[in-house]
Design a protein around this motif. Structure first.
Motif, PDB file in Angstrom:
ATOM      1  N   VAL A 290       0.861  -1.178   0.000  1.00  0.00           N
ATOM      2  CA  VAL A 290       0.000   0.000   0.000  1.00  0.00           C
ATOM      3  C   VAL A 290       0.901   1.232   0.000  1.00  0.00           C
ATOM      4  CG1 VAL A 290      -1.568   1.354   1.443  1.00  0.00           C
ATOM      5  CG2 VAL A 290      -1.976  -1.083   1.112  1.00  0.00           C
TER       6      VAL A 290
ATOM      7  N   THR B 278      -3.118   5.806  -1.026  1.00  0.00           N
ATOM      8  CA  THR B 278      -3.894   4.797  -1.741  1.00  0.00           C
ATOM      9  C   THR B 278      -5.365   4.883  -1.311  1.00  0.00           C
ATOM     10  OG1 THR B 278      -2.012   3.326  -1.836  1.00  0.00           O
ATOM     11  CG2 THR B 278      -4.181   2.312  -2.125  1.00  0.00           C
TER      12      THR B 278
ATOM     13  N   VAL C 147      -8.850   3.265  -0.550  1.00  0.00           N
ATOM     14  CA  VAL C 147      -9.262   1.945  -0.066  1.00  0.00           C
ATOM     15  C   VAL C 147     -10.709   1.978   0.412  1.00  0.00           C
ATOM     16  CG1 VAL C 147      -6.958   1.239   0.694  1.00  0.00           C
ATOM     17  CG2 VAL C 147      -8.433   2.548   2.235  1.00  0.00           C
TER      18      VAL C 147
ATOM     19  N   SER D 183      -9.161  -3.480  -0.817  1.00  0.00           N
ATOM     20  CA  SER D 183      -8.658  -2.655  -1.920  1.00  0.00           C
ATOM     21  C   SER D 183      -9.851  -2.083  -2.676  1.00  0.00           C
ATOM     22  CB  SER D 183      -7.759  -3.469  -2.830  1.00  0.00           C
ATOM     23  OG  SER D 183      -8.390  -4.679  -3.170  1.00  0.00           O
TER      24      SER D 183
ATOM     25  N   ILE E  30      -7.350  -6.650   2.300  1.00  0.00           N
ATOM     26  CA  ILE E  30      -5.894  -6.530   2.291  1.00  0.00           C
ATOM     27  C   ILE E  30      -5.286  -6.362   3.688  1.00  0.00           C
ATOM     28  CG2 ILE E  30      -5.713  -5.656  -0.072  1.00  0.00           C
ATOM     29  CD1 ILE E  30      -5.485  -2.831   1.124  1.00  0.00           C
TER      30      ILE E  30
END
Ligand SMILES: Nc1nc2c(ncn2[C@@H]2O[C@H](COP(=O)(O)OP(=O)(O)OP(=O)(O)O)[C@@H](O)[C@H]2O)c(=O)[nH]1
Ligand SMILES: [Mg+2]
Length: 637
Positions: free
Chosen positions: A286, A290, A292, A341, A348
């Motif tokens: 990650v 990012t 998510v 994700s 994740i």
């Protein structure tokens, strides 16, 4: 009475719903579409009465990979898991993903039901059992019983039931004295009653008649009716699944993911700080920022991960992160969350919430990491002090502190008593009642106030002081008016600060006038005194005394501040002597007459009508007079 909620988990079609039905007699696949497709789509709810006064709530989750989001909403509040693995298929992708999720959520107990025993021969069954045992190694289920069962023949169900009874007897009951929290998993209407929400009470208790709030929208209602396992109750407590009837709210206003709690106990935030452990088999690292999917309780919210202690988080690593949510939610310290994700949506990792309302927009800084370390590893007292020190709004009430610090009322009270006695924490009586703040925060604020006053005096040496409101807004940081007043009074008592009506200054500050400024002051004052009821505009006055606007303005406003000049309206100022005379004339007139009209006033003072009106309006404004039709009467008559 023990209150335990069990959840199912496992791959699609492995027999979760069939097993719940075999155990409880309740078919949790209620939807037409579920019947037609032969799969679960929504969460299903059942309950199982065991001997010894225990009733287990059961949440049946869908196994389809597209419905992991729903599964997550279902297992958020469970105490025990039944991991369902079909003996004929063995471990499959969602067996793995669901087990990961249970681990990330901190579920500590459960068992494996090896279903469809009737479809395999004994040798195969043995092989699958070995495979499953190997799969569980290193997880919280590594020692858990693996029980072969058949929903079709009923084989193994007795043993399964016994194991469930044993496990629930061993489970730690949830805290009933905690903050009442019910993450909502269903919303529907019952004819004649209106809106009903359901969910598992994570902590605390709810009683009929309680005022409640729905977060994050902060809708308010009260508990009109309460059901647990289809029976009306006066009270439901932690670990029970409850249906709550909420009058005055429409179903459209509430959705799965909202949180039911008592008013003013939890704070919503779009920023959270937490640990993040990435699963060893997460597909990739990650990176900072990012996007998510964040799951907590029954809610899914899109979020960005700001990594606080490294460049990126690799599979199997653990880091400190700041989560920037796209919608607000209410979390508590030590809550567990799961990250998936963005696309494709797979699980994740996850972690533990440390700071449920950090200042927004925090970046990678050593002091942020130090702060989170204390919240993660410190004693409850250290955590409390750290939260008091770092809170972006203050002061904090006991109930807010209790929820952000995840402490029970008793230990919180004990800690606070001690911290107050040691002088590390200061109390303040605000609008919300008794509130608390860290002494260092309080002292910082006092110093900031002194610093701001110094700065103001340096920039405006002729001004007597700054207005209190202006000073408070420069202070920023959400200081409440009452706390601000306490700070000022404190500084005044200490002698550092002097308050004069709505103004504040450093006691040591003496407006210094240069000889030129002193002369100018003199000329302006004389000009206004002489002009009496025909005062010039400020600009005309500056011209008259032969001063440029910039230097004259400072002197002029100082005269206003000192009260030598009185503002009637924009650009109409009277010398205080004239002003007092006008006021006295009006009062004298009104002592003999019940009212005064504009023409009378104008004649009394020899003014034109145009000039008379602003004075009367001014007197209305300072509440000397008030309008009664075309006339003015004394205010308060
Ligand atoms: N022979 C046999 N069939 C079973 C058994 N348990 C379930 N089944 C069958 O397996 C199919 C799937 O069962 P479900 O209980 O719907 O599976 P599920 O795990 O709930 O599926 P999802 O909720 O969609 O993930 C159905 O056709 C059941 O009749 C069993 O013990 N023996
Ligand atoms: Mg099912």
């Amino acid at each position: 009475m023990r209150h335990i909620v069990i959840g199912t988990a496992g791959h699609i079609d492995h027999g979760k719903t069939a097993l719940v039905k075999a155990l409880t007699g309740i078919d949790t696949d209620r939807l037409k579409e579920e019947k037609e497709r032969g799969i679960s789509i929504e969460l299903g709810f059942a309950f199982l009465r065991l001997a010894a006064g225990t009733t287990l709530g059961i949440v049946d989750v869908p196994g389809h990979e597209r419905f992991v989001k729903t599964m997550l909403a279902g297992v958020g509040g469970i105490d025990l898991v039944i991991l369902v693995i079909a003996a004929d298929e063995g471990v499959m992708p969602q067996t793995r993903e669901h087990l990961h999720i249970c681990e990330l959520l901190g579920i500590r107990r459960g068992l494996v039901a090896l279903t469809k025993k009737d479809l395999v021969d004994p040798e195969w069954l043995e092989l699958v059992q070995e495979e499953v045992r190997a799969f569980l190694a290193g997880t919280f289920l590594q020692e858990a019983p693996i029980i072969p069962v058949s929903a079709l023949t009923g084989e193994g169900l007795g043993e399964l039931r016994d194991e469930l009874a044993r496990l629930s007897a061993e489970s730690h009951p949830r805290r009933r004295d905690g903050v009442a929290r019910l993450p909502i998993d269903r919303v529907f209407t019952i004819r004649g009653f209106g809106t009903v929400v359901t969910g598992t009470l994570w902590s605390g208790s709810l009683a009929v008649g309680d005022e409640v709030a729905i977060l994050p929208k902060d809708l308010h209602s009260r508990v009109r009716r309460l059901q647990v396992h289809n029976e009306n109750m006066e009270r439901a407590s932690a670990g029970q699944r409850a249906a709550v009837n909420l009058p005055g709210l429409e179903t459209e206003q509430i959705e799965r993911g909202d949180l039911l709690c008592l008013p003013d106990t939890l704070r919503v935030s779009t920023s959270l700080e937490a640990t993040l452990a990435l699963l060893p088999d997460a597909p990739r690292s990650v990176a900072n920022r990012t996007r998510v999917r964040f799951h907590l309780g029954t809610v899914e919210i899109l979020a960005r991960v700001i990594i606080l202690d490294r460049e990126k988080v690799n599979p199997g690593e653990e880091a400190y992160v700041h989560l920037r949510l796209e919608r607000p939610t209410a979390a508590m310290m030590h809550d567990r969350y799961v990250l998936r994700s963005y696309s494709p949506a797979t699980t994740i990792g996850g972690g533990i919430i440390l700071d449920p309302c950090p200042p927004p927009k925090r970046r990678r800084r050593p002091e942020v990491v130090a702060h989170l370390k204390i919240l993660e590893q410190g004693s409850s007292r250290d955590r409390l002090l750290e939260l008091l020190k770092s809170s972006s709004t203050f002061p904090l009430t006991l109930s807010t502190l209790r929820s952000v610090a995840s402490l029970d009322a008793e230990s919180l009270a004990e800690h606070m008593q001690q911290l107050l006695a040691e002088g590390r924490v200061i109390t303040h009586k605000g609008r919300e009642g008794e509130t608390y703040l860290h002494r260092e925060v309080y002292e910082d604020l006092r110093e900031t106030i002194v610093g701001l006053l110094k700065q103001f005096h340096a920039q405006q040496p002729l001004r007597e002081g700054i207005s209190k409101e202006e000073l408070r807004s420069r202070l920023g940081r959400g200081v409440s008016p009452s706390l601000f007043a306490q700070l000022l009074n404190d500084l005044t008592e200490g002698g550092a600060v002097t308050q004069d009506r709505d103004r504040v200054r450093l006691t040591a500050h003496q407006p210094r006038l240069s000889p030129a400024e002193a002369a100018l002051t003199q000329r302006l004052e004389t000009l206004y005194r002489k002009a009496a009821l025909q005062p010039p505009t400020a600009d005309a006055a500056f011209k008259e005394v032969g001063a440029d606007r910039r230097s004259a303005q400072a002197v002029f406003f100082r005269l206003v501040e000192q009260g030598t000049l009185v503002k009637i309206k924009n650009d109409l100022y009277l010398h205080r002597e004239t002003y007092e005379q006008v006021k006295a004339r009006v009062l004298a007139y009104l002592a003999q007459h019940s009212s005064i009209s504009v023409p009378t006033f104008k004649d009394l003072l020899g003014l034109t009508r145009k000039h008379a009106i602003p004075y009367l309006e001014h007197f209305d404004q300072i509440k000397l007079t008030r309008r009664a039709g075309d006339e003015r009467v004394l205010y308060g008559t």
